[in-house]
Design a protein around this motif. Sequence first.
Motif, PDB file in Angstrom:
ATOM      1  N   LYS A   5       0.766  -1.046   0.265  1.00  0.00           N
ATOM      2  CA  LYS A   5      -0.080   0.565  -0.007  1.00  0.00           C
ATOM      3  C   LYS A   5       0.766   1.762   0.203  1.00  0.00           C
ATOM      4  CE  LYS A   5      -3.924  -2.784   0.169  1.00  0.00           C
ATOM      5  NZ  LYS A   5      -4.611  -2.463  -0.554  1.00  0.00           N
ATOM      6  N   LEU A   6       0.799   2.329  -0.688  1.00  0.00           N
ATOM      7  CA  LEU A   6       1.139   3.678  -0.870  1.00  0.00           C
ATOM      8  C   LEU A   6       0.648   4.704   0.095  1.00  0.00           C
ATOM      9  CD1 LEU A   6       3.154   5.159  -1.638  1.00  0.00           C
ATOM     10  CD2 LEU A   6       2.302   6.174  -4.067  1.00  0.00           C
ATOM     11  N   VAL A   7       0.660   5.472   0.774  1.00  0.00           N
ATOM     12  CA  VAL A   7      -0.475   6.280   1.631  1.00  0.00           C
ATOM     13  C   VAL A   7       0.467   8.006   1.753  1.00  0.00           C
ATOM     14  CG1 VAL A   7      -0.616   7.310   4.327  1.00  0.00           C
ATOM     15  CG2 VAL A   7      -0.376   4.611   3.484  1.00  0.00           C
ATOM     16  N   VAL A   8      -0.202   8.782   0.979  1.00  0.00           N
ATOM     17  CA  VAL A   8       0.369  10.096   1.321  1.00  0.00           C
ATOM     18  C   VAL A   8       0.480  11.149   2.367  1.00  0.00           C
ATOM     19  CG1 VAL A   8       0.150  12.194  -0.510  1.00  0.00           C
ATOM     20  CG2 VAL A   8       0.190  10.208  -1.618  1.00  0.00           C
ATOM     21  N   VAL A   9       1.070  11.766   2.477  1.00  0.00           N
ATOM     22  CA  VAL A   9       1.055  11.880   4.141  1.00  0.00           C
ATOM     23  C   VAL A   9       1.219  13.341   3.609  1.00  0.00           C
ATOM     24  CG1 VAL A   9       2.160  11.979   6.569  1.00  0.00           C
ATOM     25  CG2 VAL A   9       1.533  10.221   5.200  1.00  0.00           C
ATOM     26  N   VAL A  10       0.253  14.654   4.389  1.00  0.00           N
ATOM     27  CA  VAL A  10      -0.011  15.661   4.594  1.00  0.00           C
ATOM     28  C   VAL A  10      -0.199  16.586   4.993  1.00  0.00           C
ATOM     29  CG1 VAL A  10      -0.637  17.994   2.686  1.00  0.00           C
ATOM     30  CG2 VAL A  10      -1.177  15.100   1.951  1.00  0.00           C
ATOM     31  N   ASP A  11       0.979  17.541   5.498  1.00  0.00           N
ATOM     32  CA  ASP A  11       1.135  18.127   7.247  1.00  0.00           C
ATOM     33  C   ASP A  11       1.936  18.825   7.343  1.00  0.00           C
ATOM     34  OD1 ASP A  11       0.832  18.920  10.345  1.00  0.00           O
ATOM     35  OD2 ASP A  11      -0.572  16.740  10.467  1.00  0.00           O
ATOM     36  N   ASP A  12       1.794  20.353   7.461  1.00  0.00           N
ATOM     37  CA  ASP A  12       3.030  21.558   6.973  1.00  0.00           C
ATOM     38  C   ASP A  12       3.643  21.741   8.534  1.00  0.00           C
ATOM     39  OD1 ASP A  12       0.834  22.204   9.353  1.00  0.00           O
ATOM     40  OD2 ASP A  12       0.628  24.330   8.575  1.00  0.00           O
ATOM     41  N   SER A  13       3.427  20.682   9.919  1.00  0.00           N
ATOM     42  CA  SER A  13       4.439  20.300  11.120  1.00  0.00           C
ATOM     43  C   SER A  13       5.681  19.268  10.435  1.00  0.00           C
ATOM     44  CB  SER A  13       3.485  19.882  12.279  1.00  0.00           C
ATOM     45  OG  SER A  13       4.499  19.591  12.503  1.00  0.00           O
ATOM     46  N   LEU A  14       6.562  19.436  10.439  1.00  0.00           N
ATOM     47  CA  LEU A  14       7.838  18.598   9.939  1.00  0.00           C
ATOM     48  C   LEU A  14       7.668  17.877  11.101  1.00  0.00           C
ATOM     49  CD1 LEU A  14      10.112  17.500   8.822  1.00  0.00           C
ATOM     50  CD2 LEU A  14      11.337  19.168  10.549  1.00  0.00           C
ATOM     51  N   MET A  15       6.907  17.913  12.593  1.00  0.00           N
ATOM     52  CA  MET A  15       7.358  16.866  13.748  1.00  0.00           C
ATOM     53  C   MET A  15       5.990  16.220  12.986  1.00  0.00           C
ATOM     54  SD  MET A  15       8.135  16.456  16.252  1.00  0.00           S
ATOM     55  CE  MET A  15       9.417  17.504  16.789  1.00  0.00           C
ATOM     56  N   ALA A  16       5.095  17.188  12.663  1.00  0.00           N
ATOM     57  CA  ALA A  16       3.218  15.704  12.365  1.00  0.00           C
ATOM     58  C   ALA A  16       4.236  15.208  11.233  1.00  0.00           C
ATOM     59  CB  ALA A  16       2.784  17.047  12.837  1.00  0.00           C
ATOM     60  N   ARG A  17       4.927  15.669  10.466  1.00  0.00           N
ATOM     61  CA  ARG A  17       5.086  14.149   9.064  1.00  0.00           C
ATOM     62  C   ARG A  17       6.244  13.398   9.631  1.00  0.00           C
ATOM     63  NH1 ARG A  17       6.058  19.252   6.902  1.00  0.00           N
ATOM     64  NH2 ARG A  17       8.030  19.215   6.341  1.00  0.00           N
ATOM     65  N   LYS A  18       6.396  14.042  11.054  1.00  0.00           N
ATOM     66  CA  LYS A  18       8.166  12.339  11.514  1.00  0.00           C
ATOM     67  C   LYS A  18       7.053  11.288  11.913  1.00  0.00           C
ATOM     68  CE  LYS A  18      12.115  15.039  11.456  1.00  0.00           C
ATOM     69  NZ  LYS A  18      13.494  16.223  11.896  1.00  0.00           N
ATOM     70  N   GLN A  19       6.362  12.707  12.859  1.00  0.00           N
ATOM     71  CA  GLN A  19       5.418  11.342  13.671  1.00  0.00           C
ATOM     72  C   GLN A  19       4.190  10.309  12.792  1.00  0.00           C
ATOM     73  OE1 GLN A  19       3.277  14.266  15.526  1.00  0.00           O
ATOM     74  NE2 GLN A  19       4.434  13.712  17.630  1.00  0.00           N
ATOM     75  N   VAL A  20       3.821  11.117  11.766  1.00  0.00           N
ATOM     76  CA  VAL A  20       2.833  10.300  10.623  1.00  0.00           C
ATOM     77  C   VAL A  20       3.839   9.056  10.449  1.00  0.00           C
ATOM     78  CG1 VAL A  20       1.035  10.071   9.162  1.00  0.00           C
ATOM     79  CG2 VAL A  20       1.286  11.393  10.706  1.00  0.00           C
ATOM     80  N   ALA A  21       5.010   9.501   9.928  1.00  0.00           N
ATOM     81  CA  ALA A  21       5.847   8.667   9.225  1.00  0.00           C
ATOM     82  C   ALA A  21       6.047   7.502   9.769  1.00  0.00           C
ATOM     83  CB  ALA A  21       6.976   9.488   8.461  1.00  0.00           C
ATOM     84  N   ASN A  22       6.804   7.738  11.089  1.00  0.00           N
ATOM     85  CA  ASN A  22       6.977   6.877  12.105  1.00  0.00           C
ATOM     86  C   ASN A  22       6.436   5.187  11.855  1.00  0.00           C
ATOM     87  OD1 ASN A  22       9.964   7.964  11.980  1.00  0.00           O
ATOM     88  ND2 ASN A  22       9.406   9.311  13.890  1.00  0.00           N
ATOM     89  N   THR A  23       5.173   6.075  12.183  1.00  0.00           N
ATOM     90  CA  THR A  23       3.721   5.465  12.642  1.00  0.00           C
ATOM     91  C   THR A  23       3.781   4.227  11.205  1.00  0.00           C
ATOM     92  OG1 THR A  23       2.683   6.600  14.039  1.00  0.00           O
ATOM     93  CG2 THR A  23       1.150   4.929  13.426  1.00  0.00           C
ATOM     94  N   LEU A  24       3.352   4.617  10.255  1.00  0.00           N
ATOM     95  CA  LEU A  24       3.492   4.220   8.663  1.00  0.00           C
ATOM     96  C   LEU A  24       4.503   3.059   8.903  1.00  0.00           C
ATOM     97  CD1 LEU A  24       2.553   6.736   6.091  1.00  0.00           C
ATOM     98  CD2 LEU A  24       0.542   5.072   7.743  1.00  0.00           C
ATOM     99  N   LYS A  25       6.199   3.570   8.939  1.00  0.00           N
ATOM    100  CA  LYS A  25       6.243   2.507   9.003  1.00  0.00           C
ATOM    101  C   LYS A  25       6.879   1.387   9.768  1.00  0.00           C
ATOM    102  CE  LYS A  25      10.653   5.114   8.627  1.00  0.00           C
ATOM    103  NZ  LYS A  25      12.048   5.863   8.842  1.00  0.00           N
ATOM    104  N   SER A  26       6.266   1.986  11.095  1.00  0.00           N
ATOM    105  CA  SER A  26       6.426   0.625  11.526  1.00  0.00           C
ATOM    106  C   SER A  26       5.310  -0.307  11.102  1.00  0.00           C
ATOM    107  CB  SER A  26       5.971   1.310  13.441  1.00  0.00           C
ATOM    108  OG  SER A  26       4.728   1.310  13.719  1.00  0.00           O
ATOM    109  N   ILE A  27       4.415  -0.228  10.953  1.00  0.00           N
ATOM    110  CA  ILE A  27       3.564  -1.111  10.562  1.00  0.00           C
ATOM    111  C   ILE A  27       4.099  -1.498   9.032  1.00  0.00           C
ATOM    112  CG2 ILE A  27       1.899  -0.818  12.013  1.00  0.00           C
ATOM    113  CD1 ILE A  27       0.087   1.153   9.975  1.00  0.00           C
ATOM    114  N   GLY A  28       4.943  -1.049   8.067  1.00  0.00           N
ATOM    115  CA  GLY A  28       5.430  -1.637   7.243  1.00  0.00           C
ATOM    116  C   GLY A  28       4.200  -1.087   5.599  1.00  0.00           C
ATOM    117  N   VAL A  29       4.130   0.188   6.305  1.00  0.00           N
ATOM    118  CA  VAL A  29       3.412   0.596   4.763  1.00  0.00           C
ATOM    119  C   VAL A  29       4.103   1.713   4.307  1.00  0.00           C
ATOM    120  CG1 VAL A  29       1.299   2.365   4.286  1.00  0.00           C
ATOM    121  CG2 VAL A  29       1.364   0.769   5.708  1.00  0.00           C
TER     122      VAL A  29
END
Length: 306
Positions: free
Chosen positions: A178-202
């Motif tokens: 699966k491919l997810v596009v993460v959209v957020d103006d906060s660098l911190m928020a983008r990192k948080q979402v990216a780390n969560t997706l990475k942890s479940i292999g997305v």
Amino acid sequence: MPIQNTAQQTSLLNQQELLIFQLIDKQLFGINVLKIKEIIPLQRLVKLPFSHPAVVGIAKLRGTPLTVIDLAHALGIADYQTTDQNGSIIITEFNRSMQGFLVNHVNRIINCKWNDISTTPKAIGNDIYITGITKLNGEIVEIVDVEKVINEITPTPDYNTQLASELPYEFKQELKNKLVVVVDDSLMARKQVANTLKSIGVQYVLACDGKQAIEKIHELNSHNKRVDMIISDIEMPTMDGYTLTQEIRRDSDEELSSTYILLHTSLASTVSSVNATLCGANASLTKFVTNDLANAVIEALTPKVG
């Protein structure tokens, strides 16, 4: 009750109110009014030993204690002089918590549109506490990345990897494709979402606002890469999450227009859920609990779960 047409809905959702305030000089800063519970005069604060340097103490709101953060210190500008009894505490509620921000002077509330807010210049760098810039009577107003401020003072707990390890093998294989596009103006928020997706292999692609997201989505489609889900913040300069959702839903590509959209917001869930439905999103989720986000992604991308 009269039914609003699409143009009226877009105009309504694209509007916001900003509280304008100052810290140690005349420079103007802003916070979304929807995040603010109230503003109280500076009161005597109870000091906390061994607390974060930006935490100046504990205040009470009708008997309820809350942490007060020296915003000037947190932004790296200077220490606020707490002896100045003209200061104010802006009490905010977002990301499932309530806290106070100590500021020098509260100016006024202004109405603006998200497309009136521009992104910060790239030359400033990435590790900053400002998510956007607008103008008031010719003067620059900097929109504070309060999520970054809070996360540096009280970091979000890491994702519980046990959930991923307990997923059935076929779901792990499905998520991996699966491919997810993460959209957020906060660098911190983008990192948080990216780390969560990475942890479940997305797999994921990052964008800092709605306009950039649309550009990246169309680029991916041109390379025959299907976008399975969009996780978008609501408050963003140039193009906000509501407008992004409406643009996606109007897209001539039927596959893209039906993409699952989760609005992931720091705003109160009662506000975001109603507007999420209004603009055509599939769901909304209040930031930021990593396991809640992971579960929402798993449920959206593996319908058989549960």
